[in-house]
Design a protein around this motif. Structure first.
Motif, PDB file in Angstrom:
ATOM      1  N   CYS A   1      24.244  13.007  15.772  1.00  0.00           N
ATOM      2  CA  CYS A   1      24.527  14.012  16.806  1.00  0.00           C
ATOM      3  C   CYS A   1      25.555  15.047  16.384  1.00  0.00           C
TER       4      CYS A   1
ATOM      5  N   THR B   1      25.802   5.569  16.895  1.00  0.00           N
ATOM      6  CA  THR B   1      25.204   5.378  15.560  1.00  0.00           C
ATOM      7  C   THR B   1      26.256   4.785  14.613  1.00  0.00           C
TER       8      THR B   1
ATOM      9  N   HIS C   1      30.090   9.009  20.492  1.00  0.00           N
ATOM     10  CA  HIS C   1      29.202   9.776  21.374  1.00  0.00           C
ATOM     11  C   HIS C   1      27.829   9.110  21.518  1.00  0.00           C
ATOM     12  N   CYS C   2      27.235   8.666  20.364  1.00  0.00           N
ATOM     13  CA  CYS C   2      25.866   8.143  20.425  1.00  0.00           C
ATOM     14  C   CYS C   2      25.737   6.729  19.841  1.00  0.00           C
TER      15      CYS C   2
ATOM     16  N   CYS D   1      29.813   5.980  16.092  1.00  0.00           N
ATOM     17  CA  CYS D   1      30.017   7.298  16.691  1.00  0.00           C
ATOM     18  C   CYS D   1      30.377   7.090  18.170  1.00  0.00           C
TER      19      CYS D   1
ATOM     20  N   HIS E   1      28.775  14.733  16.102  1.00  0.00           N
ATOM     21  CA  HIS E   1      30.116  14.525  16.654  1.00  0.00           C
ATOM     22  C   HIS E   1      31.110  14.257  15.514  1.00  0.00           C
TER      23      HIS E   1
ATOM     24  N   CYS F   1      29.025  12.726  12.626  1.00  0.00           N
ATOM     25  CA  CYS F   1      27.930  11.793  12.868  1.00  0.00           C
ATOM     26  C   CYS F   1      26.627  12.416  12.357  1.00  0.00           C
TER      27      CYS F   1
HETATM   28 ZN   LIG Z   1      26.718  10.519  17.108  1.00  0.00          ZN
END
Ligand SMILES: [Zn+2]
Length: 213
Positions: A41, A23, A20-21, A18, A43, A38
């Protein structure tokens, strides 16, 4: 036999991180018109859409044409005490091009004209062969990577907000009217947002990778 096949599939298993985070998700085939998000989060990881390459390409070409109009047509005209003046964005950049203001002129030219235009050209270069079903052009990956890296530096929409704020101040001193370039800029901002939203990066990278084989 089945077990052997399964274990080799497990070795070849690929992951998507991901953005963004971070994962990790096991990569799966995502059908058209489905959206992969995701699990941590929410995303959006991938959202392949039917005809999305053709849509993104046509929006990128539209944005390039609008950009020409936005740069060279008159942007605003000012009238005060019987005198009137109209200027285009290119005129405004050139007005600062000597002496101490030269760096400002270069920064404006880069952020408002050259970087957005380079991005749009790189996206068009990447997508033309994908739309027409051919093999990607040479260095298409580099072009697309450059387009993604330059995204935060493409500031046409920030420019239009800045102009709007400045005009509120100026309108007390002179009567201001907008030229065709102002509306071209406004349309350019909308088209850029639509193009950015229609573009599924994951699908484009996947297509570039698969067509190379
Ligand atoms: Zn994420």
């Amino acid at each position: 036999m089945t077990i052997a096949r399964e274990s080799s599939a497990a070795v070849q298993r690929r992951y998507i991180a991901c953005p963004h985070c971070d994962t990790l998700h096991v990569e799966a085939l995502i059908p058209e018109d489905y959206t992969a998000t995701c699990r941590h989060c929410g995303h959006v990881l991938a959202a392949p859409r039917r005809n999305s390459y053709a849509r993104v390409l046509s929006l990128a070409v539209t944005a390039l044409i609008l950009m020409l109009g936005a740069l060279f047509f008159p942007f605003i005209s000012l009238e005060a005490a019987g005198l009137s003046n109209r200027t285009s964005v290119v005129d405004a950049m050139l007005a600062f091009s000597d002496g101490l203001m030269l760096p400002l002129s270069i920064a404006v030219a880069l952020l408002i004209a050259l970087i957005p235009a380079a991005r749009l050209c790189a996206i068009a270069y990447t997508l033309v062969p994908l739309v027409f079903g051919g093999r990607p052009y040479r260095h298409a990956e580099t072009a697309f990577r450059m387009a993604e890296r330059l995204r935060p530096w493409s500031m046409a929409e920030i420019f239009i907000v800045g102009v709007a704020v400045a005009l509120v101040k100026v309108s007390g001193l002179a009567s201001v009217s907008f030229g065709p370039a102002f509306w071209a800029f406004a349309a350019l901002v909308i088209v850029t947002v639509l193009q950015d939203n229609a573009m599924c990066r994951y699908t484009i990278w996947k297509s570039l990778e698969n067509q190379r084989r």
